[in-house]
Design a protein around this motif. Sequence first.
Motif, PDB file in Angstrom:
ATOM      1  N   GLU A  69      -9.969   3.006 -12.077  1.00 18.25           N
ATOM      2  CA  GLU A  69     -10.424   1.741 -12.651  1.00 18.25           C
ATOM      3  C   GLU A  69     -10.549   0.638 -11.604  1.00 18.25           C
ATOM      4  OE1 GLU A  69      -8.627   1.039 -16.822  1.00 18.25           O
ATOM      5  OE2 GLU A  69      -7.208   2.374 -15.821  1.00 18.25           O
ATOM      6  N   ILE A  70     -10.127   0.923 -10.374  1.00 16.71           N
ATOM      7  CA  ILE A  70     -10.205  -0.052  -9.286  1.00 16.71           C
ATOM      8  C   ILE A  70     -11.520   0.153  -8.528  1.00 16.71           C
ATOM      9  CG2 ILE A  70      -9.106  -0.890  -7.174  1.00 16.71           C
ATOM     10  CD1 ILE A  70      -6.467   0.341  -8.234  1.00 16.71           C
ATOM     11  N   ASP A  71     -12.263  -0.912  -8.355  1.00 17.23           N
ATOM     12  CA  ASP A  71     -13.534  -0.826  -7.636  1.00 17.23           C
ATOM     13  C   ASP A  71     -13.386  -1.170  -6.153  1.00 17.23           C
ATOM     14  OD1 ASP A  71     -15.466  -0.342  -9.920  1.00 17.23           O
ATOM     15  OD2 ASP A  71     -14.461  -2.155 -10.623  1.00 17.23           O
ATOM     16  N   VAL A  72     -12.579  -2.196  -5.856  1.00 18.13           N
ATOM     17  CA  VAL A  72     -12.441  -2.684  -4.481  1.00 18.13           C
ATOM     18  C   VAL A  72     -10.965  -2.933  -4.188  1.00 18.13           C
ATOM     19  CG1 VAL A  72     -13.111  -4.463  -2.810  1.00 18.13           C
ATOM     20  CG2 VAL A  72     -14.708  -3.807  -4.633  1.00 18.13           C
ATOM     21  N   LEU A  73     -10.528  -2.566  -2.997  1.00 17.68           N
ATOM     22  CA  LEU A  73      -9.196  -2.911  -2.493  1.00 17.68           C
ATOM     23  C   LEU A  73      -9.383  -3.748  -1.243  1.00 17.68           C
ATOM     24  CD1 LEU A  73      -6.080  -2.644  -2.236  1.00 17.68           C
ATOM     25  CD2 LEU A  73      -6.486  -0.508  -0.975  1.00 17.68           C
ATOM     26  N   VAL A  74      -8.816  -4.952  -1.247  1.00 19.02           N
ATOM     27  CA  VAL A  74      -8.860  -5.812  -0.067  1.00 19.02           C
ATOM     28  C   VAL A  74      -7.446  -5.850   0.509  1.00 19.02           C
ATOM     29  CG1 VAL A  74      -9.540  -8.036   0.894  1.00 19.02           C
ATOM     30  CG2 VAL A  74     -10.655  -7.196  -1.181  1.00 19.02           C
ATOM     31  N   THR A  75      -7.302  -5.405   1.751  1.00 16.51           N
ATOM     32  CA  THR A  75      -5.984  -5.312   2.367  1.00 16.51           C
ATOM     33  C   THR A  75      -6.087  -5.719   3.827  1.00 16.51           C
ATOM     34  OG1 THR A  75      -4.064  -3.855   2.675  1.00 16.51           O
ATOM     35  CG2 THR A  75      -6.240  -2.857   2.936  1.00 16.51           C
ATOM     36  N   ASP A  76      -5.010  -5.475   4.591  1.00 18.14           N
ATOM     37  CA  ASP A  76      -5.012  -5.849   6.008  1.00 18.14           C
ATOM     38  C   ASP A  76      -5.029  -4.610   6.884  1.00 18.14           C
ATOM     39  OD1 ASP A  76      -2.265  -4.963   6.469  1.00 18.14           O
ATOM     40  OD2 ASP A  76      -1.657  -6.732   5.339  1.00 18.14           O
ATOM     41  N   GLY A  77      -5.021  -4.820   8.188  1.00 19.26           N
ATOM     42  CA  GLY A  77      -5.174  -3.734   9.139  1.00 19.26           C
ATOM     43  C   GLY A  77      -3.987  -2.806   9.270  1.00 19.26           C
ATOM     44  N   THR A  78      -2.903  -3.064   8.547  1.00 23.33           N
ATOM     45  CA  THR A  78      -1.736  -2.194   8.639  1.00 23.33           C
ATOM     46  C   THR A  78      -1.839  -0.973   7.726  1.00 23.33           C
ATOM     47  OG1 THR A  78      -0.493  -3.429   6.957  1.00 23.33           O
ATOM     48  CG2 THR A  78      -0.255  -4.144   9.249  1.00 23.33           C
ATOM     49  N   ILE A  79      -2.892  -0.873   6.925  1.00 27.73           N
ATOM     50  CA  ILE A  79      -3.049   0.293   6.062  1.00 27.73           C
ATOM     51  C   ILE A  79      -3.146   1.551   6.925  1.00 27.73           C
ATOM     52  CG2 ILE A  79      -5.563  -0.010   5.957  1.00 27.73           C
ATOM     53  CD1 ILE A  79      -5.479   1.178   3.133  1.00 27.73           C
ATOM     54  N   GLY A  80      -2.431   2.597   6.517  1.00 28.93           N
ATOM     55  CA  GLY A  80      -2.436   3.838   7.285  1.00 28.93           C
ATOM     56  C   GLY A  80      -3.703   4.645   7.058  1.00 28.93           C
ATOM     57  N   ASP A  81      -3.993   5.544   7.996  1.00 41.24           N
ATOM     58  CA  ASP A  81      -5.199   6.363   7.893  1.00 41.24           C
ATOM     59  C   ASP A  81      -5.189   7.233   6.634  1.00 41.24           C
ATOM     60  OD1 ASP A  81      -6.099   5.310  10.260  1.00 41.24           O
ATOM     61  OD2 ASP A  81      -5.394   6.984  11.492  1.00 41.24           O
ATOM     62  N   ALA A  82      -4.026   7.782   6.296  1.00 41.17           N
ATOM     63  CA  ALA A  82      -3.939   8.657   5.123  1.00 41.17           C
ATOM     64  C   ALA A  82      -4.232   7.881   3.838  1.00 41.17           C
ATOM     65  CB  ALA A  82      -2.557   9.300   5.048  1.00 41.17           C
ATOM     66  N   ASP A  83      -3.680   6.673   3.728  1.00 41.18           N
ATOM     67  CA  ASP A  83      -3.945   5.849   2.544  1.00 41.18           C
ATOM     68  C   ASP A  83      -5.407   5.435   2.503  1.00 41.18           C
ATOM     69  OD1 ASP A  83      -1.384   5.730   1.269  1.00 41.18           O
ATOM     70  OD2 ASP A  83      -0.697   4.410   2.858  1.00 41.18           O
ATOM     71  N   MET A  84      -5.948   5.063   3.647  1.00 38.66           N
ATOM     72  CA  MET A  84      -7.354   4.669   3.724  1.00 38.66           C
ATOM     73  C   MET A  84      -8.248   5.803   3.223  1.00 38.66           C
ATOM     74  SD  MET A  84      -9.371   2.181   4.740  1.00 38.66           S
ATOM     75  CE  MET A  84     -10.995   1.842   5.439  1.00 38.66           C
ATOM     76  N   THR A  85      -7.983   7.007   3.684  1.00 38.10           N
ATOM     77  CA  THR A  85      -8.768   8.166   3.275  1.00 38.10           C
ATOM     78  C   THR A  85      -8.614   8.433   1.786  1.00 38.10           C
ATOM     79  OG1 THR A  85      -8.553   9.167   5.463  1.00 38.10           O
ATOM     80  CG2 THR A  85      -9.116  10.632   3.642  1.00 38.10           C
ATOM     81  N   ALA A  86      -7.373   8.324   1.287  1.00 37.28           N
ATOM     82  CA  ALA A  86      -7.117   8.596  -0.128  1.00 37.28           C
ATOM     83  C   ALA A  86      -7.864   7.628  -1.034  1.00 37.28           C
ATOM     84  CB  ALA A  86      -5.618   8.539  -0.407  1.00 37.28           C
ATOM     85  N   PHE A  87      -7.835   6.345  -0.695  1.00 40.67           N
ATOM     86  CA  PHE A  87      -8.538   5.361  -1.518  1.00 40.67           C
ATOM     87  C   PHE A  87     -10.052   5.560  -1.441  1.00 40.67           C
ATOM     88  CE2 PHE A  87      -4.570   2.752  -0.930  1.00 40.67           C
ATOM     89  CZ  PHE A  87      -4.228   2.711  -2.274  1.00 40.67           C
ATOM     90  N   ILE A 137       0.827  -1.198   0.000  1.00 37.49           N
ATOM     91  CA  ILE A 137       0.000   0.000   0.000  1.00 37.49           C
ATOM     92  C   ILE A 137       0.871   1.262   0.000  1.00 37.49           C
ATOM     93  CG2 ILE A 137      -1.783   1.283   1.233  1.00 37.49           C
ATOM     94  CD1 ILE A 137      -2.732  -1.387   0.085  1.00 37.49           C
ATOM     95  N   GLY A 138       0.505   2.209  -0.855  1.00 37.34           N
ATOM     96  CA  GLY A 138       1.262   3.455  -0.941  1.00 37.34           C
ATOM     97  C   GLY A 138       2.546   3.334  -1.724  1.00 37.34           C
ATOM     98  N   ARG A 139       2.791   2.184  -2.306  1.00 35.76           N
ATOM     99  CA  ARG A 139       4.020   1.957  -3.083  1.00 35.76           C
ATOM    100  C   ARG A 139       3.709   1.895  -4.573  1.00 35.76           C
ATOM    101  NH1 ARG A 139       8.365   0.053   0.006  1.00 35.76           N
ATOM    102  NH2 ARG A 139       7.855  -0.355   2.188  1.00 35.76           N
ATOM    103  N   ARG A 140       4.724   2.094  -5.379  1.00 40.65           N
ATOM    104  CA  ARG A 140       4.569   1.920  -6.817  1.00 40.65           C
ATOM    105  C   ARG A 140       5.701   1.052  -7.339  1.00 40.65           C
ATOM    106  NH1 ARG A 140       6.468   7.515  -9.845  1.00 40.65           N
ATOM    107  NH2 ARG A 140       8.519   7.671  -8.882  1.00 40.65           N
ATOM    108  N   ALA A 141       5.408   0.305  -8.378  1.00 40.18           N
ATOM    109  CA  ALA A 141       6.419  -0.500  -9.060  1.00 40.18           C
ATOM    110  C   ALA A 141       6.584   0.044 -10.478  1.00 40.18           C
ATOM    111  CB  ALA A 141       6.012  -1.968  -9.060  1.00 40.18           C
ATOM    112  N   PHE A 142       7.373  -0.627 -11.277  1.00 35.62           N
ATOM    113  CA  PHE A 142       7.779  -0.092 -12.580  1.00 35.62           C
ATOM    114  C   PHE A 142       6.637   0.026 -13.579  1.00 35.62           C
ATOM    115  CE2 PHE A 142       9.162  -1.473 -16.899  1.00 35.62           C
ATOM    116  CZ  PHE A 142       9.752  -0.281 -17.288  1.00 35.62           C
ATOM    117  N   ALA A 143       5.814  -1.025 -13.690  1.00 33.99           N
ATOM    118  CA  ALA A 143       4.855  -1.115 -14.796  1.00 33.99           C
ATOM    119  C   ALA A 143       3.428  -0.903 -14.300  1.00 33.99           C
ATOM    120  CB  ALA A 143       4.971  -2.467 -15.485  1.00 33.99           C
ATOM    121  N   ARG A 144       2.710  -0.031 -14.969  1.00 35.30           N
ATOM    122  CA  ARG A 144       1.341   0.286 -14.560  1.00 35.30           C
ATOM    123  C   ARG A 144       0.356  -0.746 -15.102  1.00 35.30           C
ATOM    124  NH1 ARG A 144      -1.807   5.969 -15.829  1.00 35.30           N
ATOM    125  NH2 ARG A 144      -3.182   5.955 -14.011  1.00 35.30           N
ATOM    126  N   ILE A 145      -0.530  -1.197 -14.225  1.00 28.43           N
ATOM    127  CA  ILE A 145      -1.596  -2.118 -14.609  1.00 28.43           C
ATOM    128  C   ILE A 145      -2.856  -1.349 -14.959  1.00 28.43           C
ATOM    129  CG2 ILE A 145      -3.094  -3.986 -13.810  1.00 28.43           C
ATOM    130  CD1 ILE A 145      -0.767  -4.833 -11.940  1.00 28.43           C
TER     131      ILE A 145
END
Length: 261
Positions: free
Chosen positions: A233-251, A220-228
């Motif tokens: 275009e993303i409808d749902v993000l399934v992640t774990d409880g370590t997501i930060g508040d700022a990222d949660m708000t942004a998504f 979360i909050g990271r980028r890699a070389f190639a864009r998907i």
Amino acid sequence: MSRHERWNALLELLADAGRLTVEDASRRMDVSAATIRRDFDQLAQQQMLTRTRGGAVAQSVSYDLPLRYKAARHASEKQRIAAATAELVRPGSIIGLNGGTTTSEVARVLATRADLHGDGSSPSLTIVTNALNIANELAVRPHVKIVLTGGVPRPQSYELTGPLATGIFDRVTLDVAILGVNGVATPHGATCHNEGEADVNRRMAERADRVVVVADGSKIGRRAFARICATDEIDVLVTDGTIGDADMTAFTEAGIRVIIA
């Protein structure tokens, strides 16, 4: 700790630190220096690191480790994410699954979900995938129809890539694309390390009514070389409880439903 688990841990330490001495690795892993020297030598033979006098340094390949080495990373989080993601799948659905450790866990959950077994007369789920390991695991499941793309396999991820892999998406439609990624961030969307994998994943997303990204907190909050695909275009993000508040708000503000597993 088995040798396989020890190697996973060593490679993760090396990816974080960039350089390790035998003594430091021995202390942090609580094993003998002789064992660490053998591990370093064997991993160097596989080109997973570079041996130095008294230690080892990371190679660029360490950031795109083969799937067999990634499997132990954040394993419990990935299993929880997989269980939550599988709940989004309904009987009769056509699902796209790319390769990766988290999507492999999703496939295992779907393979054992009782309500998807039906009466056994016909498959109750269709999965389109470019991942050889996922197809291999699900091919013996009578309630799952497996559609495997063509293409050339990448040994790091067991994913098929190239024109033979992307071409199939001109001929199929998907209800849901479930995508594992190497990074997801609102400014950059979903990304991965390899451009060939990104091409296949992008076509999978384009053919789906809904796009679900599965990513543990380390992505979360990271980028890699190639864009998907882009964030919108993303409808749902399934992640774990370590997501930060700022990222949660942004998504959330970007219109993405965030599910915490």
